[in-house]
Design an enzyme around this catalytic site. Sequence first.
Site, PDB file in Angstrom:
ATOM      1  N   GLY A  85      60.054  41.596  41.436  1.00 22.12           N
ATOM      2  CA  GLY A  85      61.052  40.697  42.210  1.00 22.12           C
ATOM      3  C   GLY A  85      62.315  41.259  42.808  1.00 22.12           C
TER       4      GLY A  85
ATOM      5  N   SER B  21      59.564  48.954  56.187  1.00 19.21           N
ATOM      6  CA  SER B  21      59.312  48.175  57.424  1.00 19.21           C
ATOM      7  C   SER B  21      59.186  46.644  56.794  1.00 19.21           C
ATOM      8  CB  SER B  21      57.824  48.441  58.106  1.00 19.21           C
ATOM      9  OG  SER B  21      57.702  49.799  58.108  1.00 19.21           O
TER      10      SER B  21
ATOM     11  N   LEU C 163      45.495  38.513  51.867  1.00 20.08           N
ATOM     12  CA  LEU C 163      45.526  37.066  52.222  1.00 20.08           C
ATOM     13  C   LEU C 163      44.172  37.068  53.245  1.00 20.08           C
ATOM     14  CD1 LEU C 163      49.340  36.840  52.887  1.00 20.08           C
ATOM     15  CD2 LEU C 163      47.903  35.451  51.131  1.00 20.08           C
TER      16      LEU C 163
ATOM     17  N   ARG D 258      38.323  34.286  46.486  1.00 14.36           N
ATOM     18  CA  ARG D 258      39.553  34.592  47.371  1.00 14.36           C
ATOM     19  C   ARG D 258      40.041  33.249  48.187  1.00 14.36           C
ATOM     20  NH1 ARG D 258      42.505  39.222  47.967  1.00 14.36           N
ATOM     21  NH2 ARG D 258      40.804  40.167  47.215  1.00 14.36           N
TER      22      ARG D 258
ATOM     23  N   GLU E  22      45.316  41.585  60.278  1.00 12.36           N
ATOM     24  CA  GLU E  22      45.309  42.972  60.015  1.00 12.36           C
ATOM     25  C   GLU E  22      46.140  43.484  58.601  1.00 12.36           C
ATOM     26  OE1 GLU E  22      46.078  45.584  62.913  1.00 12.36           O
ATOM     27  OE2 GLU E  22      45.771  47.689  61.583  1.00 12.36           O
ATOM     28  N   LEU E  23      45.597  44.018  57.666  1.00  9.71           N
ATOM     29  CA  LEU E  23      46.412  44.343  56.555  1.00  9.71           C
ATOM     30  C   LEU E  23      47.610  45.178  56.870  1.00  9.71           C
ATOM     31  CD1 LEU E  23      46.977  44.542  53.375  1.00  9.71           C
ATOM     32  CD2 LEU E  23      45.687  46.472  53.397  1.00  9.71           C
ATOM     33  N   ASP E  24      49.072  44.835  56.679  1.00 13.65           N
ATOM     34  CA  ASP E  24      50.043  45.775  56.979  1.00 13.65           C
ATOM     35  C   ASP E  24      50.182  46.143  58.309  1.00 13.65           C
ATOM     36  OD1 ASP E  24      49.529  47.825  54.053  1.00 13.65           O
ATOM     37  OD2 ASP E  24      50.842  45.677  54.371  1.00 13.65           O
TER      38      ASP E  24
ATOM     39  N   ARG F 230      48.576  40.931  46.954  1.00 14.88           N
ATOM     40  CA  ARG F 230      47.187  40.207  47.166  1.00 14.88           C
ATOM     41  C   ARG F 230      46.942  40.466  48.685  1.00 14.88           C
ATOM     42  NH1 ARG F 230      43.164  38.723  43.945  1.00 14.88           N
ATOM     43  NH2 ARG F 230      42.810  36.750  45.285  1.00 14.88           N
TER      44      ARG F 230
ATOM     45  N   HIS G 258      56.950  46.219  53.582  1.00 16.91           N
ATOM     46  CA  HIS G 258      55.861  47.145  53.152  1.00 16.91           C
ATOM     47  C   HIS G 258      56.705  48.463  53.104  1.00 16.91           C
ATOM     48  CE1 HIS G 258      52.063  49.207  52.800  1.00 16.91           C
ATOM     49  NE2 HIS G 258      52.538  50.264  53.575  1.00 16.91           N
TER      50      HIS G 258
ATOM     51  N   ASN H  95      56.555  40.067  55.831  1.00 15.43           N
ATOM     52  CA  ASN H  95      56.270  41.090  54.716  1.00 15.43           C
ATOM     53  C   ASN H  95      57.231  42.344  54.733  1.00 15.43           C
ATOM     54  OD1 ASN H  95      54.687  41.877  52.255  1.00 15.43           O
ATOM     55  ND2 ASN H  95      53.456  43.287  53.972  1.00 15.43           N
TER      56      ASN H  95
HETATM   57  C1  GRF Z   1      58.383  47.045  46.404  1.00 18.36           C
HETATM   58  O1  GRF Z   1      58.698  48.349  46.370  1.00 18.36           O
HETATM   59  C2  GRF Z   1      58.197  46.614  47.854  1.00 18.36           C
HETATM   60  O2  GRF Z   1      58.351  47.743  48.980  1.00 18.36           O
HETATM   61  C3  GRF Z   1      56.672  46.326  47.746  1.00 18.36           C
HETATM   62  O3  GRF Z   1      56.373  46.069  46.330  1.00 18.36           O
HETATM   63  C4  GRF Z   1      57.218  46.626  45.680  1.00 18.36           C
HETATM   64  C5  GRF Z   1      57.978  45.704  44.577  1.00 18.36           C
HETATM   65  O4  GRF Z   1      58.662  44.809  45.156  1.00 18.36           O
HETATM   66  N1  GRF Z   1      56.336  45.353  48.656  1.00 18.36           N
HETATM   67  P1  GRF Z   1      59.623  43.705  44.242  1.00 18.36           P
HETATM   68  O5  GRF Z   1      60.372  44.347  43.376  1.00 18.36           O
HETATM   69  O6  GRF Z   1      58.617  42.882  43.360  1.00 18.36           O
HETATM   70  O7  GRF Z   1      60.161  42.753  45.398  1.00 18.36           O
END
Ligand code: GRF
Length: 203
Positions: free
Chosen positions: A11, A135, A92, A64, A142-144, A90, A108, A106
């Site tokens: 988090g 990013s 989606l 799912r 589409e994933l990412d 996860r 990434h 999101n």
């Molecule tokens: C982070 O490094 C982020 O880039 C990826 O998940 C990792 C953990 O995120 N999406 P967080 O610390 O739980 O926010």
Amino acid sequence: AKICVLISGNGSNLQAMIDAIGAGKLNARIVGVISNRPDAYGLERARQASIDAYCIDHTTFADRESFDHALQAQIDALAPDVVALAGYMRILTPAFVDHFSGKLLNIHPSLLPKYKGLHTHQRAIDNGDTEHGVSVHFVTPELDGGPVIIQSRVPVFEDDTAEELAQRVQEQERRIYPLVLHWYCSGRLTMNDNKAVLDNEIL
Ligand code: GRF
């Protein structure tokens, strides 16, 4: 504006949003934090900030689709203006993504379209990249793969471990995700025709 944050772990991105709101840099309210894992430390971060924290444990659902349906119902009950995936691990379903289309973000840890998927820091090191980064994008089925809103670059050093590189990337994550949410919550950022648009300019 009302933000719902989805997490799976530490988090740190959630904490950055909480801190940005506290510092007056993000004029919004986090109406709920939802984790798919009961042991996510981000749930504790939410509680510490007096934010409603929910766990919808994906291991307790048959498939799912039923999990995403329960997740969607919980989010709809919070009626957020935007849903921010933050370390949410996860995939989606297209139905879920379509339901929140244009208001689902999101972060990434790569310079998309490079390194979609997992273990991005190690892959950048293994490839001998001298630059890496993060990013923030709108989520599409589409994933990412959704339209990128902002990227931040960091150098990769010869002797970097994946952990050291991840730390350098996360310093940038903490900076850019609250900024994107500030743009979105002030009505300046939208997704139009699968493109990110800021102040009426296509990014
Ligand atoms: C982070 O490094 C982020 O880039 C990826 O998940 C990792 C953990 O995120 N999406 P967080 O610390 O739980 O926010």
